[in-house]
Write a protein that holds these residues in place. Structure first.
Motif, PDB file in Angstrom:
ATOM      1  N   GLY A 152       0.791  -1.220   0.000  1.00 30.69           N
ATOM      2  CA  GLY A 152       0.000   0.000   0.000  1.00 30.69           C
ATOM      3  C   GLY A 152       0.825   1.272   0.000  1.00 30.69           C
ATOM      4  N   ARG A 153       2.005   1.234   0.618  1.00 32.40           N
ATOM      5  CA  ARG A 153       2.681   2.505   0.889  1.00 32.40           C
ATOM      6  C   ARG A 153       4.135   2.595   0.480  1.00 32.40           C
ATOM      7  NH1 ARG A 153      -1.402   5.868   0.912  1.00 32.40           N
ATOM      8  NH2 ARG A 153      -2.837   5.629   2.673  1.00 32.40           N
ATOM      9  N   LYS A 154       4.786   1.488   0.143  1.00 35.21           N
ATOM     10  CA  LYS A 154       6.213   1.596  -0.140  1.00 35.21           C
ATOM     11  C   LYS A 154       6.475   1.926  -1.610  1.00 35.21           C
ATOM     12  CE  LYS A 154       8.000  -1.155   3.681  1.00 35.21           C
ATOM     13  NZ  LYS A 154       8.869  -2.279   4.087  1.00 35.21           N
TER      14      LYS A 154
ATOM     15  N   LEU B 151      -4.745  -4.007  -2.705  1.00 34.31           N
ATOM     16  CA  LEU B 151      -3.649  -3.034  -2.577  1.00 34.31           C
ATOM     17  C   LEU B 151      -2.663  -3.114  -3.731  1.00 34.31           C
ATOM     18  CD1 LEU B 151      -2.896  -3.350   1.240  1.00 34.31           C
ATOM     19  CD2 LEU B 151      -3.871  -1.361   0.068  1.00 34.31           C
ATOM     20  N   GLY B 152      -2.394  -4.339  -4.186  1.00 29.45           N
ATOM     21  CA  GLY B 152      -1.346  -4.512  -5.171  1.00 29.45           C
ATOM     22  C   GLY B 152      -1.781  -4.277  -6.604  1.00 29.45           C
ATOM     23  N   LEU B 198      -7.044   1.795   1.883  1.00 27.34           N
ATOM     24  CA  LEU B 198      -6.961   1.454   0.467  1.00 27.34           C
ATOM     25  C   LEU B 198      -5.594   1.734  -0.160  1.00 27.34           C
ATOM     26  CD1 LEU B 198     -10.434   2.915  -0.570  1.00 27.34           C
ATOM     27  CD2 LEU B 198      -9.856   0.498  -0.325  1.00 27.34           C
ATOM     28  N   GLY B 199      -4.674   2.312   0.607  1.00 24.82           N
ATOM     29  CA  GLY B 199      -3.378   2.665   0.022  1.00 24.82           C
ATOM     30  C   GLY B 199      -3.499   3.786  -0.985  1.00 24.82           C
ATOM     31  N   LEU B 200      -4.365   4.766  -0.684  1.00 22.93           N
ATOM     32  CA  LEU B 200      -4.546   5.926  -1.559  1.00 22.93           C
ATOM     33  C   LEU B 200      -4.364   7.191  -0.733  1.00 22.93           C
ATOM     34  CD1 LEU B 200      -7.863   4.771  -3.332  1.00 22.93           C
ATOM     35  CD2 LEU B 200      -5.574   4.788  -4.354  1.00 22.93           C
TER      36      LEU B 200
END
Lengths: 248, 248
Positions: A152-154, B151-152, B198-200
């Motif tokens: 998600g973040r890297k 996420l991916g 959500l990784g946004l």
DNA sequence: TTCGACATTTGATCTCGATCAAATACAGTC
DNA sequence: GACTGTATTTGATCGAGATCAAATGTCGAA
């Protein structure tokens, strides 16, 4: 991964060369006999599919050698790896007839399989078996959550560095190597499989590998063999805090 | 989520208004008494931190009301939610003294807490407790793996649609609503918390919510109340296959 | 009713990683 | 050693989502 090394030392136990102590740390000999009665070995070649999502799977298993992956695929072909199973890891769900993910042998793999239905019976009559499985599942959940942060973040570079350090760490614990500043290991995955693990494309994986090599963080011997001259330097690239985010 | 509704019906059980049957489906009354002896309730307000990563946590708990989240934070402030706990979900790890993630009350939350050390003892002497926890943990692992695919590999729009359908589904099962084509529910999270899930970024969340509204997939009453006029249409936006990727 | 503190929306621009395309390395196999 | 198929690297360009910035609700307190 506090239980990982435990599982490994159990696997090395002289009484149990057939490494299912990975799932049964405290079994008495009669319980081990019951496990023996429902177990068999299967070997898969690199690239071979062990089970397709939706297939019935009539066994659960302990990975003895090699690396297997769990992958989800969307209709349009987008793929995301959601599990990477190394030696001593557990594969399958006692309560569930069919698998939810494609299970693939990333390298040549040896599984120690247990027939699913009797294994489930064994769980019900052997309390510490379900306790052991609970521990292993919780560890896997922790790993999944680290993985979620990565996805998600890297950044791409952090993802690659994190992946390399994860593999290096597990490889070192397999070989019982400790506290070495320099590490060397073989990648168990192709660039494409790494991309599926990391939520990237294979081109981006390749570019970032090249960048880490250019910057002296890693050295490459061939395509698959990695040398990490300074583990600290690699860790600095992961985005994780110094202690690896592990709280004791 | 096959066990979810089971857990809920257990929670509604007249014999056990104090809903810890969520963790103890088959307890006999004397075992319930032992659970009662180590349990207490705690209430948290929306936004309040239940525990910081690294804190010692001397209890495990069952969520009775409200929504709690598990979040990981990197040094530079990037945040990723890694767990979302709704009523009947389990919080904490019997074997572990300290938490690995920040635990936060997303809404007002009521927890049914069990003192950790005696709870662990209870697990060891009550086989079906660890079996039940194993089932719950495996379900959580499945959810984490769905989340990893999201996420991916999913687009921002697919992520939002997936999140809405996850919340809608769990909300419907809480209310025992079934097979409705139209669904209405309240979002338990702010736009920022949705972004962390959500990784946004929160801006992207907001934009995609507006887009789904513009396209008639959802209606908004206020900022938090969502109406889904056609559940199928929302599902089509998630990128998942029709059956939701659930294999039976 | 007004104010202040937030939460949310919307706009403008930039950037990282995706995509499309081609070159190169490499391991078998004949 | 030459050939073939596959894995990997490298290059050129594009675009989805991030970032920076500002406007617009919204709700409770005074």
């Amino acid at each position: 991964m506090p239980n990982r090394s435990l599982a490994l030392s159990e696997m090395a136990c002289a009484d149990c060369p057939i490494r299912h102590r990975a799932v049964c740390a405290r079994c008495e000999s009669d319980e081990l006999e019951k496990l023996d009665a429902i177990k068999y070995y299967r070997r898969f070649e690199a690239g071979q599919t062990i089970a397709w999502a939706g297939d019935k799977m009539d066994f659960v298993a302990s990975v003895v050698e090699g690396v297997a992956s769990l992958t989800q695929t969307m209709e349009d072909g987008r793929r995301q790896m959601v599990g990477l199973l190394l030696p001593s890891d557990f594969l399958g769900r006692p309560n569930r007839e069919s698998v939810s993910y494609d299970v693939t042998a990333a390298t040549d793999v040896m599984l120690c399989c247990f027939r699913r239905v009797p294994f489930q019976g064994l769980i019900e009559e052997t309390p510490h078996l379900s306790q052991r499985l609970l521990e292993m599942t919780l560890d896997e959940l922790d790993a999944a959550r680290e993985w979620m942060l990565l996805l998600g973040r890297k950044t791409a570079r952090e993802k690659i560095a994190s992946f390399l350090s994860i593999i290096a760490r597990r490889d070192a614990s397999l070989k019982n190597a400790k506290n070495a500043t320099e590490l060397a290991f073989d990648l168990p995955l192709t660039r494409e499989a790494m991309a599926d693990y990391l939520g990237l494309t294979l081109e981006t994986v390749s570019r970032q590998m090249s960048a880490l090599k250019r910057d002296g963080v890693i050295e490459l011997k061939g395509k698959r063999h990695i040398i990490v001259p300074d583990v600290e330097a690699l860790m600095d690239e992961t985005g994780d805090d110094a202690d690896g985010g592990v709280y004791i």
